[in-house]
Design a protein around this motif. Structure first.
Motif: not given
Length: 534
Positions: A146-161
């Motif tokens: 979902t859009e809200s889940e994708r937005n959350e994963i974008v934050h996770y992705r930045a943290e992993a980077r």
């Protein structure tokens, strides 16, 4: 009870990372595949949690199911502390032979040292975790959410980077010219290229800048996760030490990164009523330090129930309490017994004035100078870290479960000192502001303005003040080796401490010891790597 975030709740998430360096035996082999893991937002959280928690635990269990089968098998932060502190004036280590730390303490290591190898493989194991997460967090991979889940994963992705940038920063700082691999490279038999420090510097810088808008702000970011403030602080460290890494100064950039971190709204831990009789400095290193989110920018949560290890902050607290003292009471520091591992050298304790509350040392029955590595009664004992809550009660049974004290990796105090040093060295900061930041720290330390400095104290190339002040404020926080190298004093005879180079009064060593060698096994496995001076 600490408000422990979800990142610790599912640290048994699948560990499916494939080796990104040559020695495949250093890495786990799991049957669980990424297709079976990256199926829900919660699973993404769990894997992100593993990336964070891999800094403070050895593996999936208290004393078993370890992430790596290596020489010592200790957690990331115990390895990092040993390589950053044990070879400096901030630590005299009692059990050198038993812990295989003799060469680290004596600045005489080689490419076969077990602690050097453990740190190297810990770093690249953690990088492999980040890469695997990022392979599965692309826009294409998360398109079905979902859009809200994708937005959350974008934050996770930045943290992993961010975490990968942090690990690469540690690798560059410790080893200089290192193998480089990202999520875009093949897994398995891929042999990564060697990146020179200048290339690595540029990569880390670009990564931290690229993720700025996708990281959460200080007030949005859940406890224990990396915020914008963490990225700005790491950038400031990178820039302050640019002369070491790439032979160029980046003081203007350091000032700007510090300003961005400070602009997130952090503030020093002080009593709200300006009651300087309360020891607010000690609160940053006790078992209630999860409450200090005003000053602590990035922390590694540790909990005696969910993230138990015998490294990280347990190492800091128990290792500093004597095993042999007839007068020191372990309960005074919230522990059931001391390990007697570490003391602190006189060259550092002499930097403190008597009324500087940052100088937390146990002196009874101890000599001020370290005259013997084996004799634990020589040299003061550091009592900076404790397992006590604010009310003075022990937070956990350390004999069974370790401590409840979180590990503050980045603090506002460090940012203040970086801003001031970069400004004094020619950066385009404001000197009055720089002096104010330093005096804010000293007023907390002394309880009044009696030991405040003036702009004159920071000008005229009086940079040694910063090295000494950083020792007073940040001792045992894994900055000392990097600081001594920045001041060109780590290996030279111009600055000696007890048992530097293995000599009782200290001696100089070869300049090659300003960095560590790539382990011998890696040189065999990866023909792209080499150690020029080892």
């Amino acid at each position: 009870m600490k408000k422990y975030i979800y990142i610790l709740s599912m640290c048994t998430a699948a560990m499916f990372a494939t080796s990104c360096v040559g020695d495949l035996d250093q890495y786990p082999h799991e049957e669980i595949t990424s297709e079976s893991v990256y199926t829900s937002l919660q699973n993404y959280k769990s894997v992100l949690g593993k990336i964070y928690v891999s800094m403070v635990t050895k593996g999936q269990e208290k004393d078993g199911n370890e992430d790596l089968s290596s020489n010592r098998g200790e957690d990331y932060m115990r390895c990092y502390f040993n390589l950053q502190e044990v070879g400096t004036d901030e630590v005299a280590y009692t059990w050198l032979s038993g812990e295989n730390l003799t060469d680290i303490s004596n600045l005489s290591w080689d490419a076969n040292d077990p602690w050097v190898a453990d740190m190297y493989y810990r770093i690249y194991y953690n990088i492999a975790l980040c890469n695997e997460f990022l392979r599965n967090a692309t826009d294409e991979k998360i398109s079905s959410f979902t859009e809200s889940e994708r937005n959350e994963i974008v934050h996770y992705r930045a943290e992993a980077r961010f975490m990968r940038a942090l690990f690469y920063y540690h690798a560059m700082d410790l080893f200089r010219n290192i193998p480089f691999v990202t999520e875009n490279d093949p897994v398995g038999s891929y042999i990564p290229p060697r990146y020179m420090a200048k290339d690595m510097f540029g990569y880390i810088e670009s990564e931290l800048k690229a993720i700025e808008n996708d990281l959460l702000s200080k007030d949005e970011c859940p406890y224990g996760r990396a915020s914008k403030g963490a990225a700005y602080t790491l950038l400031a460290k990178l820039y302050l030490n640019a002369q070491t890494y790439i032979g160029e100064t980046r003081y203007n950039e350091c000032v700007a990164a510090c300003q961005s971190a400070i602009g997130q709204g952090y503030s020093l831990e002080i009593d709200v009523n300006n009651d300087y009789t309360i020891d607010c400095y000690r609160r940053l290193f006790n078992a209630d330090n999860h409450l200090r989110t005003n000053e602590i920018i990035f922390t590694l949560p540790v909990d005696a129930n969910t993230t138990v290890s015998w490294g990280s902050s347990t190492y800091m607290v128990c290792g500093a309490v004597s095993q042999t003292s007839a007068t020191q009471n372990p309960a005074d520091y919230g522990v059931t017994k001391g390990w007697g591992s570490m003391r602190i050298c006189k060259t550092v304790t002499d930097l403190f004035e008597d009324n500087d509350k940052r100088g937390k040392f146990y002196e009874t029955g101890q000599t001020d100078k370290v005259t013997s590595i084996e004799d634990a009664s020589t040299g003061y004992l550091s009592t900076k870290w404790t397992n006590l809550k604010d009310n003075g009660e022990a937070a956990s049974n350390t004999d069974q479960s370790g401590v409840n004290t979180d590990y503050p990796l980045f603090r506002l105090a460090d940012v203040y000192l970086m801003y001031a040093e970069a400004t004094a060295r020619g950066g385009n900061g404001d000197m009055a502001t720089a002096v104010g930041y330093v005096n804010d720290l000293r007023e907390r330390a002394f309880g009044d303005n009696s030991q405040n400095i003036t702009e004159t104290d920071l000008t005229g190339n009086n940079f040694r003040f910063f090295l000494d002040e950083r020792a007073r404020e940040l001792y045992w926080e894994c900055t000392r080796r990097t600081d001594l190298i920045r001041f060109d004093l780590f290996t030279k005879a111009e600055y000696l401490w007890e048992f530097k180079g293995g000599a009782s009064d200290g001696t100089s060593v070869e300049s090659k010891y300003n960095y560590y060698p790539i382990p011998s096994a890696e040189l065999t496995a990866n023909p792209n790597l080499k150690n020029e001076e080892y």
